[in-house]
Write a protein that holds these residues in place. Structure first.
Motif, mmCIF file in Angstrom:
data_model
loop_
_atom_site.group_PDB
_atom_site.id
_atom_site.type_symbol
_atom_site.label_atom_id
_atom_site.label_comp_id
_atom_site.label_asym_id
_atom_site.label_seq_id
_atom_site.Cartn_x
_atom_site.Cartn_y
_atom_site.Cartn_z
ATOM 1 N N ARG A 2 0.841 -1.208 0.000
ATOM 2 C CA ARG A 2 0.000 0.000 0.000
ATOM 3 C C ARG A 2 0.870 1.251 0.000
ATOM 4 N NH1 ARG A 2 -5.261 -0.427 1.663
ATOM 5 N NH2 ARG A 2 -5.896 -2.499 2.355
ATOM 6 N N THR A 5 1.795 2.142 3.500
ATOM 7 C CA THR A 5 2.871 1.285 4.024
ATOM 8 C C THR A 5 4.212 1.738 3.454
ATOM 9 O OG1 THR A 5 1.278 -0.496 3.980
ATOM 10 C CG2 THR A 5 3.540 -1.120 4.391
ATOM 11 N N ILE A 212 3.992 -9.851 15.915
ATOM 12 C CA ILE A 212 2.718 -9.375 15.389
ATOM 13 C C ILE A 212 2.402 -10.031 14.043
ATOM 14 C CG2 ILE A 212 1.554 -7.321 14.479
ATOM 15 C CD1 ILE A 212 3.082 -5.729 16.644
ATOM 16 N N GLY A 213 3.440 -10.470 13.363
ATOM 17 C CA GLY A 213 3.201 -11.133 12.076
ATOM 18 C C GLY A 213 3.688 -10.332 10.885
ATOM 19 N N MET A 218 8.735 -6.545 5.328
ATOM 20 C CA MET A 218 8.273 -5.364 6.076
ATOM 21 C C MET A 218 9.317 -4.960 7.126
ATOM 22 S SD MET A 218 5.674 -3.395 6.200
ATOM 23 C CE MET A 218 5.339 -2.010 7.258
ATOM 24 N N MET B 49 3.964 -20.039 19.369
ATOM 25 C CA MET B 49 4.308 -18.838 18.591
ATOM 26 C C MET B 49 5.128 -19.199 17.342
ATOM 27 S SD MET B 49 3.163 -16.026 19.643
ATOM 28 C CE MET B 49 4.154 -14.965 18.624
ATOM 29 N N PRO B 75 4.641 -15.562 9.318
ATOM 30 C CA PRO B 75 4.034 -14.248 9.594
ATOM 31 C C PRO B 75 2.512 -14.268 9.492
ATOM 32 C CG PRO B 75 5.923 -13.998 8.151
ATOM 33 C CD PRO B 75 5.671 -15.466 8.275
ATOM 34 N N LYS B 76 1.978 -14.970 8.486
ATOM 35 C CA LYS B 76 0.512 -15.035 8.308
ATOM 36 C C LYS B 76 -0.123 -15.744 9.504
ATOM 37 C CE LYS B 76 -0.784 -14.747 3.500
ATOM 38 N NZ LYS B 76 -1.086 -15.494 2.299
ATOM 39 N N ARG B 78 1.086 -15.933 12.539
ATOM 40 C CA ARG B 78 1.186 -15.107 13.752
ATOM 41 C C ARG B 78 0.143 -13.988 13.782
ATOM 42 N NH1 ARG B 78 7.723 -14.826 14.315
ATOM 43 N NH2 ARG B 78 7.949 -16.894 15.232
ATOM 44 N N ARG B 79 -0.342 -13.599 12.592
ATOM 45 C CA ARG B 79 -1.389 -12.574 12.577
ATOM 46 C C ARG B 79 -2.683 -13.108 13.175
ATOM 47 N NH1 ARG B 79 -0.212 -9.931 6.616
ATOM 48 N NH2 ARG B 79 1.992 -9.677 7.042
ATOM 49 N N VAL B 83 -0.302 -11.582 21.221
ATOM 50 C CA VAL B 83 0.664 -11.982 22.232
ATOM 51 C C VAL B 83 0.931 -10.835 23.219
ATOM 52 C CG1 VAL B 83 2.573 -11.518 20.631
ATOM 53 C CG2 VAL B 83 2.944 -13.023 22.547
ATOM 54 N N ALA B 103 0.819 -2.111 15.341
ATOM 55 C CA ALA B 103 0.512 -3.514 15.031
ATOM 56 C C ALA B 103 -0.263 -3.633 13.734
ATOM 57 C CB ALA B 103 -0.284 -4.124 16.174
ATOM 58 N N VAL B 106 2.232 -2.558 10.574
ATOM 59 C CA VAL B 106 3.226 -3.541 10.096
ATOM 60 C C VAL B 106 2.603 -4.709 9.335
ATOM 61 C CG1 VAL B 106 4.939 -2.986 11.862
ATOM 62 C CG2 VAL B 106 3.352 -4.859 12.241
ATOM 63 N N VAL B 107 1.276 -4.870 9.471
ATOM 64 C CA VAL B 107 0.657 -5.916 8.647
ATOM 65 C C VAL B 107 0.003 -5.300 7.417
ATOM 66 C CG1 VAL B 107 0.351 -7.507 10.565
ATOM 67 C CG2 VAL B 107 -1.516 -5.962 9.972
ATOM 68 N N GLY B 108 0.280 -4.012 7.185
ATOM 69 C CA GLY B 108 -0.142 -3.364 5.937
ATOM 70 C C GLY B 108 -1.575 -2.868 5.925
ATOM 71 N N ALA B 109 -2.142 -2.554 7.111
ATOM 72 C CA ALA B 109 -3.522 -2.029 7.150
ATOM 73 C C ALA B 109 -3.552 -0.612 6.593
ATOM 74 C CB ALA B 109 -4.036 -2.050 8.580
ATOM 75 N N ARG B 150 -2.828 -3.738 21.662
ATOM 76 C CA ARG B 150 -1.975 -4.000 20.493
ATOM 77 C C ARG B 150 -2.111 -5.464 20.035
ATOM 78 N NH1 ARG B 150 4.187 -3.401 21.621
ATOM 79 N NH2 ARG B 150 3.794 -5.432 22.555
#
Lengths: 302, 240
Positions: A2, A5, A212-213, A218, B49, B75-76, B78-79, B83, B103, B106-109, B150
């Motif tokens: 995005r 991002t 957080i994933g 990233m 985790m 990563p997917k 963990r989303r 935690v 939070a 970093v996952v691109g929201a 978070r």
């Protein structure tokens, strides 16, 4: 990715630079020195190549043929020579043309003296081809080929000027490769160190990102942005300096060594600057990208 | 559902942190994993985790077999987890709002999604009025609330909390537990790793006891009100 991002990563990259400004400045300074030298050698080499090219267009190889050959046979040999890849262009001078040229040169103002040769061309059997090469460094090889041809009596060429310029160009090229190579290694080392320090600062943040994933990409992006900004600044600064320095240097050299102005014709900055800028930017961005990309890899282990 | 079947974890050869552990946790459950230091509870946390690889056995979280999961998918995965740590792990130079937004970022929201969801989440954890504050301006309990916000902002299916009350006084600890209970009430599976008997006793939830890498007890949850009622009913029966 995005747009938000992307901007977030850019912002983080700038923040990283500000966080350890002294390391970043040291890296920028080294890349600046490296790229400044690159620009300097680039200017010198491009100018030398320009002079060599000028020499190539003015200095030709003249081929004379056996006296018993007629024009048709000479032109057949000429077409064979013209097929060679190193030949840029060829000019045919018949024995009559040669005499006309000679008359104009030697008997200018005393044309009546030449009238004595009216019926008897003293240059009979002197039909020749003047050949210009596209790469003067291949001259000796080409002359050897000409000497090996049936029907070729004599080959005239000038070796010293072209050979001198070519070897000077090679020395400058090698010297620049060595110096730039050393400076590149130092730049990569310094950027790598800067990224390591930033990664240590951001250890907690990176760990949270992983939990957080966040993807490796990233986590890596702010560091790569940081490296690329350092590289870009390291390219822009020397380019600005070169922009102002080039005119001054050319003016100084022409004033100080006026003898050079007859031999050397410096290229205008406008001609070389776009290429120099593109190469310097790519070099700066490339160093920044690769140094940061590979340094941060070890910090990505989950 | 989380299925831990016959799991063994060996960090150094011969030194087993987990020995043949089997636990099943249903969706929406609230579970305490209790034990002393070195009992293996944090190892379970790390395995869930996907921070550590198991030596043998099988762990399946919501139909995903962690042993077979490629690194690129971690990563997917963990989303889908939230935690929370004992030491909060907040970013000191970010405000409460920014820490929670981090939070999502970093996952691109998108910015729009962040603007919508962060205030709602802060309201849920009771920190709406403190969104501009920095972590050092908050109490321990408040900092842990930020960490919970978070952890929940990406709507995880499972919330993992490693000693979430370890740095808090008993009042704040109970407040955090109530918040976790509320979150569990909304359908999120909550797993709390702790060594605090006090909290476990007050919460009346399922408790898995661990010792030296083995499960040594598994107490199911009970509702004290219902138990009291049963006893009253029983008393009436005896009286009759």
């Amino acid at each position: 990715m995005r747009i938000s991002t992307f901007w977030y990563c850019v912002k983080q990259g700038v923040r990283n630079i500000c966080r350890n400004i002294w390391f970043s400045l040291a890296s920028i300074a080294t890349i600046t020195a490296c790229i400044f030298l690159f620009c300097m050698f680039f200017s010198i080499m491009v100018n030398i190549q320009h002079v060599v090219r000028l020499a190539e267009t003015t200095v030709g190889i003249t081929v004379f043929f056996d006296e018993d050959l007629n024009v048709g046979q000479i032109q057949a040999i000429g077409s064979e020579i013209a097929r060679r890849p190193e030949v840029d262009r060829m000019e045919f001078t018949s024995e009559d043309d040669a005499w006309e040229i000679m008359k104009e040169g030697y008997f200018e103002g005393a044309e009546d003296l030449a009238e004595g040769f009216e019926e008897d061309n003293p240059l009979a059997g002197s039909s020749s081809y003047q050949i210009f090469l596209n790469d003067i460094s291949k001259q000796s090889q080409f002359v050897a080929y000409l000497n090996g041809l049936n029907g070729v009596r004599k080959v005239n060429y000038s070796n010293s000027a072209a050979a001198g310029l070519t070897s000077f160009n090679t020395v400058i090229g090698l010297l620049s490769v060595v110096i730039i190579g050393v400076l590149l290694a130092v730049s990569v080392f310094l950027i790598s160190n800067t990224i390591n320090v930033t990664a240590a600062f951001r250890k907690n943040e990176n760990q949270i990102m992983r939990y957080i994933g966040a993807t490796n990409g990233m986590i890596r992006a702010p560091f790569v942005v940081e490296g690329m900004i350092i590289g870009l600044l390291g390219a822009v600064i020397p380019l600005c300096v070169m922009f102002f320095l080039y005119h001054q240097a050319v003016g100084y050299l022409q004033d100080r060594f006026q003898i050079l102005s007859g031999i050397f014709q410096f290229l205008p900055l406008e001609t070389i600057f776009p290429y120099m800028a593109a190469a310097a930017m790519l070099l700066g961005l490339g160093i920044g990208f690769f140094a940061s990309f590979f340094t941060i890899r070890k910090h990505l282990r989950v | 559902m989380i299925e831990i079947s016959n799991v063994t974890k060996e960090y150094v050869e011969g030194n087993k942190a987990l020995r043949n552990v089997s636990i099943t946790i249903e969706d929406g459950e609230f579970v305490f994993i209790m034990g002393r230091n070195g009992s293996g509870k944090t190892t379970i946390f790390k395995l869930l985790m996907k921070e550590e690889e198991l030596t043998s056995g099988r762990i399946v979280v919501n139909d995903m077999n962690l042993g077979k999961m490629p690194r690129s998918y971690v990563p997917k995965y963990r989303r889908r987890l939230g935690v929370v740590f004992q030491d909060f792990r907040l970013l000191k130079d970010l405000t409460v709002y920014e820490n929670v937004a981090f939070a999502q970022r970093v996952v691109g929201a998108s910015n729009r999604r962040i603007r919508e969801s962060v205030p709602a989440m802060l309201q849920m954890v009771g920190l709406s009025s403190k969104y501009k504050m920095y972590p050092h301006q908050l109490s321990g309990g408040e900092q842990q609330r930020v960490a919970i916000a978070r952890a929940l902002i990406n709507r995880p299916e499972v919330l993992l909390a490693d000693e979430p009350t370890g740095n808090l006084d008993s009042h704040n600890a109970m407040e955090i537990m109530k918040l976790l209970e509320e979150i569990n009430g909304m359908g999120t599976t909550v797993i709390v790793v702790t060594h605090s008997h006090e909290i476990v006793e007050k919460m009346h939830k399922r408790v898995i006891y661990m010792e030296r890498g083995c499960v040594v007890g598994d107490e199911t949850a009970f509702d004290p009100a219902e138990e009291e009622e049963d006893m009253t009913e029983g008393g009436e029966f005896y009286e009759d």
